[in-house]
Design a protein around this motif. Structure first.
Motif, PDB file in Angstrom:
ATOM      1  N   ILE A  40      62.773  52.278 -32.078  1.00  0.00           N
ATOM      2  CA  ILE A  40      61.457  52.595 -31.538  1.00  0.00           C
ATOM      3  C   ILE A  40      61.279  54.111 -31.539  1.00  0.00           C
ATOM      4  O   ILE A  40      62.241  54.854 -31.319  1.00  0.00           O
ATOM      5  N   PRO A  41      60.051  54.589 -31.813  1.00  0.00           N
ATOM      6  CA  PRO A  41      59.812  56.037 -31.887  1.00  0.00           C
ATOM      7  C   PRO A  41      59.417  56.612 -30.532  1.00  0.00           C
ATOM      8  O   PRO A  41      58.758  57.650 -30.496  1.00  0.00           O
TER       9      PRO A  41
ATOM     10  N   ARG B 272      64.224  48.278 -40.445  1.00  0.00           N
ATOM     11  CA  ARG B 272      64.727  48.517 -41.795  1.00  0.00           C
ATOM     12  C   ARG B 272      65.832  47.512 -42.059  1.00  0.00           C
ATOM     13  O   ARG B 272      66.666  47.283 -41.181  1.00  0.00           O
TER      14      ARG B 272
ATOM     15  N   PHE C  27      68.307  47.426 -38.998  1.00  0.00           N
ATOM     16  CA  PHE C  27      68.258  48.596 -38.119  1.00  0.00           C
ATOM     17  C   PHE C  27      66.900  48.583 -37.422  1.00  0.00           C
ATOM     18  O   PHE C  27      65.861  48.740 -38.049  1.00  0.00           O
TER      19      PHE C  27
ATOM     20  N   ARG D 213      60.210  49.490 -35.149  1.00  0.00           N
ATOM     21  CA  ARG D 213      60.389  49.669 -36.593  1.00  0.00           C
ATOM     22  C   ARG D 213      61.628  48.905 -37.050  1.00  0.00           C
ATOM     23  O   ARG D 213      62.641  48.889 -36.358  1.00  0.00           O
TER      24      ARG D 213
ATOM     25  N   GLN E  27      60.452  62.514 -30.077  1.00  0.00           N
ATOM     26  CA  GLN E  27      61.908  62.311 -30.149  1.00  0.00           C
ATOM     27  C   GLN E  27      62.622  63.506 -30.772  1.00  0.00           C
ATOM     28  O   GLN E  27      62.294  63.924 -31.883  1.00  0.00           O
TER      29      GLN E  27
ATOM     30  N   LEU F 163      61.728  60.139 -36.867  1.00  0.00           N
ATOM     31  CA  LEU F 163      61.700  60.289 -35.410  1.00  0.00           C
ATOM     32  C   LEU F 163      60.265  60.147 -34.911  1.00  0.00           C
ATOM     33  O   LEU F 163      59.312  60.466 -35.620  1.00  0.00           O
ATOM     34  N   GLY F 164      60.099  59.688 -33.675  1.00  0.00           N
ATOM     35  CA  GLY F 164      58.781  59.639 -33.058  1.00  0.00           C
ATOM     36  C   GLY F 164      58.312  61.044 -32.710  1.00  0.00           C
ATOM     37  O   GLY F 164      59.099  62.008 -32.741  1.00  0.00           O
TER      38      GLY F 164
ATOM     39  N   MET G  17      59.776  50.123 -44.636  1.00  0.00           N
ATOM     40  CA  MET G  17      59.913  49.959 -43.179  1.00  0.00           C
ATOM     41  C   MET G  17      58.832  49.006 -42.668  1.00  0.00           C
ATOM     42  O   MET G  17      57.668  49.187 -42.959  1.00  0.00           O
TER      43      MET G  17
END
Lengths: 131, 131, 131
Positions: B37-38, B127, B34, B125, A109, A105-106, B1
């Protein structure tokens, strides 16, 4: 599949469930977490969590939909279309990466459970997929 | 990642990042991508991409929320609740299939980064999960 | 990748496709189903399905966006920005767990295809990932 129970106390309520999800994820080193709810009048969202924003989210939810009626869908005298539509559009599941046993998680977030037709006893389901 | 950096220049801006994501996916023959964004004041969406629609998306975002205030959540004199709510409801991740090294997108589907509280330096990000 | 064809008959229409998706999932004992559409003017949502709610969903969709124009994005004299924005924000894919060959849906959760710019011939794509 693991489960978390959430007891809501208000008609509309925002509850941070990040720590409880993070605990259940701890056994997975690297992979994906799939968090979902089996409900149609609640939602799962990622958002910053603070008191002001929690109230603002509910404020927006109410405003967006208050002028859209009158609605046809009524359960026990409760025209809860608002809850159904927001649940459908905001969504009832989140997919989140796991790195070194932690949720990707950011900084701000958080996983928020959004009750839209409470109070109710709710369930969050968690599946982890190792990679 | 893997990571992609996105530099935004406007308070609200729509940026097509499909080609940059597609490049990073190229090594995976078949599976899932996948993309996330954080951030809590931006979103990732699938949409057609053209100049008119980009402006229309921002127009709708502004209109939907302009009458919902006044809001409580204020950061550095910036009442950015609008950004938070749209980020939460539109979502901050996309799951996309990969077939023969390419993203399974429809003819008009593009991956759009939606800046809602710019200008900022943002991260996407990625994955990939082979199948 | 498996496919389901959906023929829509109205400009805006809600169609329950749960049973058709469930059939295609039947071969997977335990895992994840990834359901998606390659379209930019339709959406996939999880919702209760009844006639009243179906009409209410369309009512809200229309109301949310009717006052946001005038829009710039026009295709063949059809200002279908409403369809694009709702498709982007509500989303065009769903990830659903599979347990003992069945979709992990709640009692009232159904997979609804939301046509926003019909009538059209539409496609739903399904991928299953065993676990």
């Amino acid at each position: 599949m693991k489960r978390i129970e959430v007891v809501t106390e208000e008609p509309m309520q925002v509850i941070d469930v990040t720590d409880r999800v993070a605990e259940l994820v701890a056994g997975t080193e690297d992979g994906m977490a799939f968090v979902s709810i089996p409900h149609t009048t609640a939602a799962l969202i990622l958002s910053e969590d603070d008191g002001e924003l929690r109230r603002d989210i509910i404020r927006v939810a109410r405003r967006w939909l208050q002028d859209c009626g009158p609605f046809e869908h009524i359960k026990k005298n409760n025209p809860n279309t608002v809850a159904h539509v927001l649940s459908s559009f905001a969504g009832t599941s989140l997919t989140i990466g796991i790195s070194r046993g932690k949720l990707d998680l950011g900084t701000y977030q958080r996983i928020l459970f959004l009750e839209l037709d409470g109070p109710k006893i709710r369930t969050i389901r968690l599946r982890t997929m190792p990679m």
